[in-house]
Design a protein around this motif. Structure first.
Motif, PDB file in Angstrom:
ATOM      1  N   TYR A  62      17.100  11.184  -9.914  1.00 55.35           N
ATOM      2  CA  TYR A  62      18.309  10.725  -9.225  1.00 55.35           C
ATOM      3  C   TYR A  62      18.073  10.591  -7.725  1.00 55.35           C
ATOM      4  N   GLY A  63      17.428  11.559  -7.132  1.00 60.50           N
ATOM      5  CA  GLY A  63      17.152  11.505  -5.696  1.00 60.50           C
ATOM      6  C   GLY A  63      16.241  10.355  -5.331  1.00 60.50           C
ATOM      7  N   ALA A  64      15.212  10.141  -6.126  1.00 58.16           N
ATOM      8  CA  ALA A  64      14.270   9.055  -5.847  1.00 58.16           C
ATOM      9  C   ALA A  64      14.958   7.704  -6.007  1.00 58.16           C
ATOM     10  N   GLY A  65      15.736   7.568  -7.048  1.00 58.83           N
ATOM     11  CA  GLY A  65      16.462   6.311  -7.249  1.00 58.83           C
ATOM     12  C   GLY A  65      17.424   6.028  -6.111  1.00 58.83           C
ATOM     13  N   LEU A  66      18.131   7.056  -5.670  1.00 56.58           N
ATOM     14  CA  LEU A  66      19.074   6.906  -4.564  1.00 56.58           C
ATOM     15  C   LEU A  66      18.341   6.518  -3.279  1.00 56.58           C
ATOM     16  N   THR A 102      -4.585  13.787 -15.058  1.00 56.29           N
ATOM     17  CA  THR A 102      -3.600  12.912 -15.696  1.00 56.29           C
ATOM     18  C   THR A 102      -2.296  12.924 -14.904  1.00 56.29           C
ATOM     19  N   ARG A 103      -1.871  14.089 -14.534  1.00 57.67           N
ATOM     20  CA  ARG A 103      -0.625  14.210 -13.757  1.00 57.67           C
ATOM     21  C   ARG A 103      -0.788  13.584 -12.382  1.00 57.67           C
ATOM     22  N   LEU A 104      -1.937  13.772 -11.771  1.00 53.97           N
ATOM     23  CA  LEU A 104      -2.193  13.162 -10.467  1.00 53.97           C
ATOM     24  C   LEU A 104      -2.182  11.640 -10.571  1.00 53.97           C
ATOM     25  N   ALA A 105      -2.769  11.088 -11.623  1.00 57.03           N
ATOM     26  CA  ALA A 105      -2.766   9.636 -11.836  1.00 57.03           C
ATOM     27  C   ALA A 105      -1.341   9.132 -12.015  1.00 57.03           C
ATOM     28  N   GLN A 106      -0.510   9.904 -12.690  1.00 50.54           N
ATOM     29  CA  GLN A 106       0.889   9.532 -12.877  1.00 50.54           C
ATOM     30  C   GLN A 106       1.626   9.522 -11.531  1.00 50.54           C
ATOM     31  N   ILE A 107       1.345  10.503 -10.686  1.00 50.02           N
ATOM     32  CA  ILE A 107       1.978  10.562  -9.357  1.00 50.02           C
ATOM     33  C   ILE A 107       1.604   9.322  -8.552  1.00 50.02           C
ATOM     34  N   PHE A 108       0.328   8.969  -8.558  1.00 51.16           N
ATOM     35  CA  PHE A 108      -0.110   7.791  -7.799  1.00 51.16           C
ATOM     36  C   PHE A 108       0.476   6.502  -8.367  1.00 51.16           C
ATOM     37  N   ALA A 109       0.610   6.416  -9.664  1.00 56.51           N
ATOM     38  CA  ALA A 109       1.214   5.232 -10.275  1.00 56.51           C
ATOM     39  C   ALA A 109       2.676   5.100  -9.863  1.00 56.51           C
ATOM     40  N   GLN A 110       3.384   6.219  -9.792  1.00 52.94           N
ATOM     41  CA  GLN A 110       4.789   6.190  -9.389  1.00 52.94           C
ATOM     42  C   GLN A 110       4.936   5.877  -7.902  1.00 52.94           C
ATOM     43  N   ALA A 111       3.905   6.155  -7.130  1.00 50.37           N
ATOM     44  CA  ALA A 111       3.967   5.922  -5.690  1.00 50.37           C
ATOM     45  C   ALA A 111       3.636   4.481  -5.314  1.00 50.37           C
ATOM     46  N   THR A 112       3.231   3.668  -6.261  1.00 51.81           N
ATOM     47  CA  THR A 112       2.815   2.301  -5.968  1.00 51.81           C
ATOM     48  C   THR A 112       3.960   1.454  -5.412  1.00 51.81           C
ATOM     49  N   ALA A 113       5.109   1.469  -6.057  1.00 49.59           N
ATOM     50  CA  ALA A 113       6.234   0.634  -5.607  1.00 49.59           C
ATOM     51  C   ALA A 113       6.700   1.002  -4.202  1.00 49.59           C
ATOM     52  N   PRO A 114       6.942   2.291  -3.890  1.00 51.51           N
ATOM     53  CA  PRO A 114       7.339   2.614  -2.516  1.00 51.51           C
ATOM     54  C   PRO A 114       6.265   2.277  -1.486  1.00 51.51           C
ATOM     55  N   THR A 115       5.001   2.348  -1.894  1.00 49.64           N
ATOM     56  CA  THR A 115       3.924   2.018  -0.968  1.00 49.64           C
ATOM     57  C   THR A 115       3.917   0.525  -0.653  1.00 49.64           C
ATOM     58  N   PHE A 116       4.071  -0.309  -1.652  1.00 48.87           N
ATOM     59  CA  PHE A 116       4.168  -1.759  -1.412  1.00 48.87           C
ATOM     60  C   PHE A 116       5.419  -2.084  -0.591  1.00 48.87           C
ATOM     61  N   PHE A 117       6.509  -1.410  -0.877  1.00 46.43           N
ATOM     62  CA  PHE A 117       7.746  -1.594  -0.129  1.00 46.43           C
ATOM     63  C   PHE A 117       7.505  -1.260   1.341  1.00 46.43           C
ATOM     64  N   LEU A 118       6.813  -0.161   1.594  1.00 42.49           N
ATOM     65  CA  LEU A 118       6.518   0.258   2.961  1.00 42.49           C
ATOM     66  C   LEU A 118       5.630  -0.769   3.664  1.00 42.49           C
ATOM     67  N   GLY A 119       4.668  -1.335   2.955  1.00 43.69           N
ATOM     68  CA  GLY A 119       3.827  -2.379   3.534  1.00 43.69           C
ATOM     69  C   GLY A 119       4.625  -3.629   3.876  1.00 43.69           C
ATOM     70  N   ALA A 120       5.561  -3.985   3.006  1.00 42.59           N
ATOM     71  CA  ALA A 120       6.415  -5.147   3.273  1.00 42.59           C
ATOM     72  C   ALA A 120       7.296  -4.901   4.498  1.00 42.59           C
ATOM     73  N   ALA A 176       7.180  11.142  -0.098  1.00 39.40           N
ATOM     74  CA  ALA A 176       7.034  12.596   0.050  1.00 39.40           C
ATOM     75  C   ALA A 176       7.744  13.326  -1.084  1.00 39.40           C
ATOM     76  N   VAL A 177       8.939  12.876  -1.432  1.00 36.27           N
ATOM     77  CA  VAL A 177       9.697  13.501  -2.526  1.00 36.27           C
ATOM     78  C   VAL A 177       8.932  13.379  -3.836  1.00 36.27           C
ATOM     79  N   LEU A 178       8.372  12.203  -4.089  1.00 37.89           N
ATOM     80  CA  LEU A 178       7.603  12.006  -5.326  1.00 37.89           C
ATOM     81  C   LEU A 178       6.460  13.013  -5.435  1.00 37.89           C
ATOM     82  N   PHE A 179       5.704  13.148  -4.379  1.00 39.55           N
ATOM     83  CA  PHE A 179       4.542  14.027  -4.429  1.00 39.55           C
ATOM     84  C   PHE A 179       4.940  15.500  -4.471  1.00 39.55           C
ATOM     85  N   VAL A 180       5.844  15.899  -3.602  1.00 39.89           N
ATOM     86  CA  VAL A 180       6.224  17.323  -3.544  1.00 39.89           C
ATOM     87  C   VAL A 180       6.869  17.766  -4.846  1.00 39.89           C
TER      88      VAL A 180
END
Length: 144
Positions: free
Chosen positions: A109-113, A9-27, A95-99
């Motif tokens: 706050y760090g992720a938002g910044l 469950t926690r791993l699925a939450q991490i991957f869900a949170q990583a979706t936006a930065p991943t799409f941003f990186l692809g763009a 990296a911050v999200l996962f670690v």
């Protein structure tokens, strides 16, 4: 003690949170590719103009376009570097999200910044691209 083995469950939450930065990186990657392609075309045109001999009176006037091409190249180069900085921020955000999730720290706050900084860099890159696009077409481009 830190919980280094998150449940599914926690791993699925991490991957869900990583979706936006991943799409941003692809763009960012697509945008950098587009600008690099345009920069390549600008540099090819500049090399072709620089190859015109001074005694070629029929075409020597084309060299007057070199300054515009230099400006385009500066705008594109600046935009590419800004987009890459945004991509680096996005990668760091991932990296911050996962670690932080793995070790159970709060990162809001760090992720938002980091996301705001990455978006700022990408916005600047888009601005540079718009500047380059504004001066990209000229009648002299149609001549060899």
């Amino acid at each position: 003690m830190f919980d280094f083995l998150p449940d599914t469950t926690r791993l699925a939450q991490i991957f869900a949170q990583a979706t936006a930065p991943t799409f941003f990186l692809g763009a960012v990657a697509g945008f950098v590719s587009l600008m690099a392609s345009r920069l390549s075309g600008v540099m090819e045109r500049a090399r072709a103009l620089n190859a015109i001999a001074e005694d070629d009176h029929a075409r020597v006037h084309l060299k007057s376009d070199l300054e515009r091409l230099r400006r385009r190249a500066r705008f594109l180069n600046s935009g590419i570097l800004a987009a890459l900085r945004g991509g680096l921020c996005s990668t760091l955000l991932l990296a911050v999200l996962f670690v932080t999730e793995f070790i159970g720290l709060k990162y809001a706050y760090g992720a938002g910044l980091l996301f705001v900084i990455a978006t700022g860099f990408l916005g600047f890159a888009l601005f540079r691209f718009a500047q380059e696009a504004r001066i990209s077409l000229s009648e002299i481009d149609e001549q060899q």
